[in-house]
Design an enzyme around this catalytic site. Structure first.
Site, PDB file in Angstrom:
ATOM      1  N   HIS A  57     -10.334   1.793  -5.396  1.00 49.34           N
ATOM      2  CA  HIS A  57     -10.000   1.896  -3.978  1.00 49.34           C
ATOM      3  C   HIS A  57      -9.870   0.512  -3.344  1.00 49.34           C
ATOM      4  CE1 HIS A  57     -11.325   2.232   0.318  1.00 49.34           C
ATOM      5  NE2 HIS A  57     -10.353   3.120   0.314  1.00 49.34           N
ATOM      6  N   GLU A  88      -6.586  -0.951  -4.343  1.00 47.84           N
ATOM      7  CA  GLU A  88      -5.488  -0.337  -3.576  1.00 47.84           C
ATOM      8  C   GLU A  88      -5.339  -1.008  -2.213  1.00 47.84           C
ATOM      9  OE1 GLU A  88      -5.192   2.648  -0.357  1.00 47.84           O
ATOM     10  OE2 GLU A  88      -6.225   3.669  -1.990  1.00 47.84           O
ATOM     11  N   HIS A  89      -6.462  -1.341  -1.579  1.00 48.69           N
ATOM     12  CA  HIS A  89      -6.401  -2.086  -0.320  1.00 48.69           C
ATOM     13  C   HIS A  89      -5.830  -3.489  -0.529  1.00 48.69           C
ATOM     14  CE1 HIS A  89      -9.106   0.037   2.797  1.00 48.69           C
ATOM     15  NE2 HIS A  89      -8.793   0.927   1.885  1.00 48.69           N
TER      16      HIS A  89
END
Length: 430
Positions: free
Chosen positions: A57, A60-61
């Site tokens: 995650h 992904e940022h």
């Protein structure tokens, strides 16, 4: 007068494979003026160990902070200047980058997502700032009862397994990430053999294949991804007393995975139990007894395992009685009346066909099917599987769900609601 001939089904989305293993799915939809592009990696938080929890995650940022020759602002301005939108999502088993645009925006969308996946900058200053952003996201989830209750139930269901850890990770685990370690993680997470480039809408197949070859065809084999351990339903109770106006309950029972022959039986059971206003839980708990304002059932599935879940919000004083009502409805799920099953099948097929009216949903669904089954599935093929489910299949599924005599339950709310967990277990298993 003879009956009109049935319309032939449109062919399923077509699948291709590049030499380096990247798969490409094309699903043209006549009459649309827009295109949806999803670049999906068949890996996510499930392959993380505890020390790297949340890295998928976080990565992904981070890729949106700059990739290729574009800065963070350049990425979104380039897409939006052509009427497009760009987004991304990280799950347990997939990571997805999505672009929606006018038909002429496919070329730019492909180029930008290729940069995000292959050439993110991952600079130290950006990483420090983004860790703060994700830490706030983690804090927000902990402060939001509707998020926290599901996280607690997931922890109970899959304790000790990556599926039992939050996709966001913890502040400690994301704090360990460095630009170098995230770069190595990217190499494994977005490897070409795990990648599907899927487009639906106003898309020409030859054009899409040319862009996929240009933008993804030169990807070198990625690093070996960590193996995800087999998942097993652990079960247990999570109870937190908190000063809230309402008690929140989530109940999970062990079920089957997305590739199991009983998958559609599971979906239909969830629909019958709590899929709408005519469902058993809604009618019994809300309409007849007035015990809950919000109550529904759902099926959550992964490649090899799944859960049958129930969520309810109620007054704290009613939580134990509501838990007993839910247990009684679960115990009766093997006995299904013909009209109930017919309604559930109609609702499930309607939801499927309605979702296919969105180009983005079609692109995402096709990518997920390729990753799970090796090919995209046609809607009629799926509808036929739904129609083939018989009452005996629901009874068999009920036996599989109850055989382990195991449940995961989370209760969040005023102290008076906490005994609902024991009340549910006693009512279900005696």
């Amino acid at each position: 007068m003879s009956a009109p001939s049935p319309k032939p089904e449109l062919p399923a989305a077509r699948l291709h494979r590049l030499a380096n293993g990247v798969r490409v799915v094309c699903d043209p939809l006549p009459g649309l003026q827009t295109v949806a592009l999803s670049v999906v990696a068949g890996r996510g938080a499930r392959i993380e160990d505890e020390g790297r929890s949340g890295w998928s995650h976080l990565l992904e940022h981070m890729v949106f902070k700059g990739a290729g020759a574009r800065s963070a602002r350049d990425i979104v301005e380039a897409i939006e200047a052509e009427g497009g939108q760009i987004n991304a999502a990280t799950g347990y088993e997939r990571t997805s980058f999505q672009v929606r645009a006018l038909a002429d925006g496919l070329e730019l969308g492909s180029a930008v997502t290729a940069d995000l996946v292959q050439r993110p900058r991952l600079e130290g200053d950006d990483l420090r700032r983004e860790k703060q952003v994700v830490a706030q996201e983690i804090a927000e989830a902990a402060d939001t009862p509707d998020d926290l209750i599901f996280e607690l139930a997931q922890q109970a269901a899959f304790a000790g397994h990556p599926l039992g850890r939050p996709i966001l990770g913890t502040t400690a685990s994301i704090g360990r990430a460095t630009p170098e370690s995230l770069s190595a993680w990217r190499d494994a997470l977005y490897a070409p053999e795990a990648l599907v480039v899927s487009a639906a809408g106003a898309v020409d197949e030859d054009r899409l294949l040319g862009l996929a070859e240009r933008d993804f065809g030169a990807m070198a084999p990625g690093a070996a991804a960590p193996a995800s351990p087999p998942a097993a339903f652990a079960g247990g109770l999570r109870r937190i007393a908190k000063s809230l106006e309402q008690a929140n309950l989530v109940i999970l029972l062990p079920a089957v995975g997305a590739s199991d022959p009983d998958y559609f039986a599971l979906r239909l059971v969830a629909e019958i139990l709590g899929g709408g206003m005519a469902s058993r839980l809604f009618q019994e708990a809300r309409e007849k007894r007035g015990l809950a304002y919000a109550i529904d059932a759902y099926a959550e599935t992964y490649a090899d395992v799944g859960v049958l879940g129930v969520f309810a919000g109620c007054a704290a004083a009613d939580a134990a009685e509501l838990a007993r009502v839910i247990a009684a409805e679960l115990q009766g799920m093997a006995q299904v009346r013909a009209p109930e099953l017919a309604r559930a099948k109609a609702q499930l097929k309607a939801a499927m066909f309605m979702s296919r009216e969105s180009a983005l949903a079609r692109a995402e669904q096709a990518a997920a099917q390729v990753l799970l089954f090796g090919r995209p599935l046609g809607p009629q093929e799926i509808a036929d599987q739904v129609d083939a489910v018989a009452p005996a299949d629901l009874a068999r599924l009920a036996d599989r769900v109850f055989a382990p005599r195991c449940v995961a339950m989370a209760v969040l709310g005023p102290k008076a609601a906490l005994p609902a967990a024991e009340a549910f277990q006693r009512a279900l298993f005696g």
